[in-house]
Design a protein around this motif. Structure first.
Motif, mmCIF file in Angstrom:
data_model
loop_
_atom_site.group_PDB
_atom_site.id
_atom_site.type_symbol
_atom_site.label_atom_id
_atom_site.label_comp_id
_atom_site.label_asym_id
_atom_site.label_seq_id
_atom_site.Cartn_x
_atom_site.Cartn_y
_atom_site.Cartn_z
ATOM 1 N N PRO A 39 0.804 -1.231 0.000
ATOM 2 C CA PRO A 39 0.000 0.000 0.000
ATOM 3 C C PRO A 39 0.838 1.283 0.000
ATOM 4 C CG PRO A 39 -0.757 -1.490 1.711
ATOM 5 C CD PRO A 39 0.497 -2.062 1.162
ATOM 6 N N ASN A 42 3.844 3.628 -4.952
ATOM 7 C CA ASN A 42 3.173 4.685 -5.723
ATOM 8 C C ASN A 42 1.966 4.199 -6.507
ATOM 9 O OD1 ASN A 42 4.998 6.581 -4.821
ATOM 10 N ND2 ASN A 42 6.380 6.316 -6.565
ATOM 11 N N THR A 45 -2.361 3.476 -5.344
ATOM 12 C CA THR A 45 -3.514 4.386 -5.425
ATOM 13 C C THR A 45 -4.324 4.160 -6.694
ATOM 14 O OG1 THR A 45 -2.130 6.082 -6.429
ATOM 15 C CG2 THR A 45 -2.408 6.172 -4.030
ATOM 16 N N GLN A 46 -3.742 3.483 -7.676
ATOM 17 C CA GLN A 46 -4.439 3.221 -8.937
ATOM 18 C C GLN A 46 -5.255 1.933 -8.889
ATOM 19 O OE1 GLN A 46 -1.305 3.105 -11.809
ATOM 20 N NE2 GLN A 46 -0.635 5.192 -11.378
ATOM 21 N N LYS A 52 -8.404 -3.847 -4.181
ATOM 22 C CA LYS A 52 -8.197 -3.573 -2.752
ATOM 23 C C LYS A 52 -8.816 -4.678 -1.897
ATOM 24 C CE LYS A 52 -7.588 1.345 -3.287
ATOM 25 N NZ LYS A 52 -8.221 2.643 -3.361
#
Length: 167
Positions: A39, A42, A45-46, A52
């Motif tokens: 997590p 970088n 977040t995509q 997730k």
């Protein structure tokens, strides 16, 4: 050759289990460490909500596998020199089996997470199913299909999940 006593057999069974757990422990700890850092990368977040969710399954199953695979050590410490090796061997067998099951879930989930991130979802699911079947082949199907290999050894009850002691 001298006959192995019950105490010697239990000691050997426990030593064998610990050797097996050392191999599994290394693998699950590396996977768990990777999942713990993911997590903070970088690209995380995509990820989609589906990815997730898969990540959480992989992370929590790796945590469960780690706990179960390491638990025989803690159990041994708690029962040290109490003459309870039969219980220890049974417990260690169950924890090793459960830990491997959780490790399987974690590894397959990690494959799904990564393949879904870099490939089309349909292809990711196919590759994940193939991966799961591959693991199941070597961890479940072949070992159980080959339990009858060779002549039975009356003196060696390693396949007895109760650790040579009746329940």
């Amino acid at each position: 050759m001298s006959k192995e006593t019950e105490k010697q057999r239990l000691q050997r069974n426990f030593a064998d289990l610990l050797q097996e757990l050392r191999v599994a422990q290394t693998g699950v700890q590396i996977l768990f460490a990777f999942l713990l850092t993911l997590p903070f990368s970088n690209g995380f977040t995509q990820t989609s909500d589906f990815q997730k969710d898969i990540y959480i399954v992989a992370l929590l199953s790796a945590a469960a596998a780690t706990a179960m695979i390491i638990s025989p050590v803690a159990f041994h410490r708690a029962l040290f020199r109490q003459g309870r090796k039969p219980e220890l061997v049974r417990f260690a067998h169950r924890m090793a089996s459960g830990g491997l099951a959780f490790m399987l879930i974690s590894m397959v989930s990690a494959v799904l997470l990564i393949t879904d991130f870099v490939l089309d979802r349909g292809l990711a699911i196919v590759l994940t199913v193939v991966t799961a079947l591959w693991f199941l082949t070597f961890w479940v199907f072949l070992p159980f299909a080959r339990r009858s290999w060779g002549d039975p050894d009356i003196e060696d009850d390693d396949d007895d999940p109760r650790g040579t002691i009746g329940d």
